[in-house]
Design a protein around this motif. Structure first.
Motif, short mmCIF file in Angstrom:
data_model
loop_
_atom_site.label_atom_id
_atom_site.label_comp_id
_atom_site.label_asym_id
_atom_site.label_seq_id
_atom_site.Cartn_x
_atom_site.Cartn_y
_atom_site.Cartn_z
N THR A 216 -5.24 22.45 -4.85
CA THR A 216 -4.98 21.80 -6.10
C THR A 216 -3.55 22.55 -6.55
O THR A 216 -2.79 21.74 -7.17
CB THR A 216 -6.28 21.92 -6.90
N GLY A 219 0.15 21.94 -6.25
CA GLY A 219 0.93 20.71 -6.71
C GLY A 219 1.28 19.71 -5.78
O GLY A 219 1.68 18.86 -6.22
N THR A 222 -2.35 14.40 -4.52
CA THR A 222 -2.34 13.28 -5.38
C THR A 222 -3.54 12.57 -5.40
O THR A 222 -4.64 12.92 -4.52
CB THR A 222 -1.38 12.14 -4.89
N LYS A 223 -4.03 11.38 -6.20
CA LYS A 223 -5.24 10.85 -6.16
C LYS A 223 -5.46 10.03 -4.91
O LYS A 223 -6.42 9.42 -4.56
CB LYS A 223 -5.42 9.97 -7.41
N VAL A 246 -6.55 16.70 -9.47
CA VAL A 246 -5.34 15.99 -9.64
C VAL A 246 -4.75 16.20 -11.04
O VAL A 246 -3.83 16.61 -11.42
CB VAL A 246 -5.13 14.94 -8.91
N GLU A 247 -5.84 15.76 -11.92
CA GLU A 247 -5.57 15.69 -13.32
C GLU A 247 -5.46 17.11 -13.94
O GLU A 247 -4.24 17.09 -14.71
CB GLU A 247 -6.60 15.05 -14.00
N ASP A 250 -1.88 18.02 -12.81
CA ASP A 250 -0.72 17.38 -13.37
C ASP A 250 -0.63 17.62 -14.62
O ASP A 250 0.57 17.75 -15.31
CB ASP A 250 -1.06 15.80 -13.44
N ALA A 251 -1.75 18.12 -15.49
CA ALA A 251 -1.62 18.84 -16.75
C ALA A 251 -0.68 20.22 -16.62
O ALA A 251 -0.24 20.46 -17.84
CB ALA A 251 -3.00 19.20 -17.32
N ARG A 253 2.14 20.67 -14.53
CA ARG A 253 3.61 20.44 -14.22
C ARG A 253 4.44 20.71 -15.14
O ARG A 253 5.55 21.08 -14.98
CB ARG A 253 3.54 18.85 -13.58
#
Length: 323
Positions: A216, A219, A222-223, A246-247, A250-251, A253
Motif C-alpha cells: 500500500t 503508492g 489502485t482499486k 488505496v484510499e 491516496d490521502a 499523495r
C-alpha cells in the motif's frame, strides 16, 4: 549506510535490513536475480538479513547461506524463524503450546535452518508466531537456553502477529528474548504505545517489518489492482481491504515531498524512531535495493512532515483475511 545498536546483543546492524520472504518460491532464473540483489545489498552496506524456514520450506534460507559464503570477509547477520508445529499463521489463543512450539520442534527446526544455511551457528533465531498464553511455559525457555549454550544460536526473538503489538510483552518480560519483530509503518504506529517502551526498558532489539503495508505504502496499488493466481497478496487485499488501503494511500499523495517517492517517505518515517534497530523491506529487484538503501543517510524527514504523517495512524484489528 547508517548502523544501529541491536539491543543487548550490541551488534551494529544496518538500519536498512533485508526481508527475504519474496525469495521463497521462485524458479532458478529468479534465484539468479535474487542473488544479484542480495550481493548489491551487501555492496551498499546491508548486513542484516531476515528469512524463515516457511519461506519456501527452507529455500530462502539456502539463498542466505549462499550469500554468506560469497562474502566471507564481511560480517553478515543471519536471522531466521521457526515455523509453528501446526504450520498455521498467525497464532490464535485456541492453539495449544504443544501444537506450536514444543521443545523438540524448536530444536528440530533450528537444526533444519542451520543445514539450509550451511552454517554451524545462526545469529538470530525467532519463533515465527506467538501468543502470550505460552509465555510462562518453561519448555520454550529451556530450549532457548540450551540452543544458546550449545552455540547454535546467538540470540533469540519472536515475530508478533499482525496488528497485535502487545501480544508478546509477557514473553519479553521473561528476559529470555533478545529481539522482537513487529509490523511498524506510517499506518501501524500502535507498537509505540506499549511495546517500544518495554523494549527500551529491557534493551530488546526491534525489527520493523512490513514497512510498506504489503505494498500500500509504495503508492502503486489502485482499486483495480489484481494479483496473479497463487500470489499471497490476492488473499490479503480482499475488496474491503484493497479499497480502504488505496484510499488511505491516496490521502498521503498530496504530502509526498517533490523528488521523493511514497516508499522512500515510508522508510524515512520508520527510521525517525530510534527504538527501531533495523527495518526489513523486501527488495527482490536490484532497483529496489538501490532505492531503499539510499534512505539510510541520517536525514530522516522534516519535523512538520513527520508530525503530519503521525496523524495518518490506522488502528486495525485482526480479521480472517489479515493472516
Amino acid at each position: 549506510m547508517k548502523f544501529r545498536r541491536f539491543g543487548r546483543t550490541d551488534w551494529q546492524v544496518s538500519e536498512i535490513g533485508y526481508g527475504m520472504w519474496g525469495m521463497g518460491g521462485w524458479k532458478e532464473s529468479d534465484d539468479r536475480q535474487s542473488a544479484k540483489s542480495l550481493d548489491l545489498a551487501v555492496e551498499n552496506g546491508v548486513n542484516f538479513f531476515d528469512t524463515a524456514w516457511g519461506y519456501g520450506e527452507g529455500h530462502s534460507e539456502k539463498l542466505l547461506g549462499a550469500l554468506v559464503r560469497r562474502h566471507p570477509n564481511t560480517k553478515l547477520y543471519t536471522a531466521s524463524k521457526i515455523p509453528p508445529k501446526n504450520f498455521k499463521w498467525p497464532a490464535k489463543p485456541e492453539y495449544r503450546f504443544e501444537d506450536s512450539y514444543p521443545r523438540e520442534h524448536i530444536v528440530e527446526y533450528t537444526e533444519k535452518t542451520l543445514q539450509n544455511l550451511g552454517l554451524e551457528q545462526i545469529d538470530l533465531m525467532q519463533l515465527h508466531t506467538w501468543d502470550d498464553t505460552w509465555a510462562e511455559r518453561e519448555e520454550w525457555q529451556r530450549a532457548i537456553e540450551d540452543l544458546k549454550t550449545s552455540g547454535k544460536v546467538v540470540a533469540m526473538g519472536i515475530s508478533m502477529n499482525r496488528w497485535e503489538p502487545e501480544n508478546g510483552i509477557a514473553a519479553l518480560h521473561t528476559k529470555k528474548l533478545d529481539a522482537v519483530q513487529v509490523i511498524y509503518n506510517i499506518f501501524d504506529q500502535a507498537p509505540e504505545d506499549k511495546l517500544f517502551p518495554i523494549c527500551q526498558e529491557l534493551d530488546i532489539a526491534v525489527i520493523a517489518r512490513v514497512p510498506f503495508d504489503e505494498g500500500t505504502l509504495t503508492g502503486n496499488l489502485t482499486k483495480e489492482t489484481t494479483f496473479p493466481e497463487g500470489d499471497w497478496r490476492g488473499t490479503y487485499f480482499v475488496p474491503e481491504n484493497l479499497m480502504a488501503s488505496v484510499e488511505k494511500a491516496d490521502a498521503l499523495r498530496p504530502i509526498v515531498p517533490e523528488g521523493m517517492t511514497m516508499a522512500e517517505m515510508a522508510l524515512r518515517f520508520i527510521l525517525m524512531n530510534k527504538t527501531v534497530g533495523t527495518v526489513i523491506p523486501g527488495m527482490r529487484k536490484e532497483r529496489n535495493v538501490l532505492a531503499n538503501t539510499t534512505t539510510s543517510d541520517g536525514m530522516g524527514l522534516p519535523s512538520e512532515l513527520f508530525n503530519t504523517l503521525r496523524s495518518h495512524r490506522w488502528d486495525r484489528k485482526p480479521t480472517a483475511w489479515s493472516q
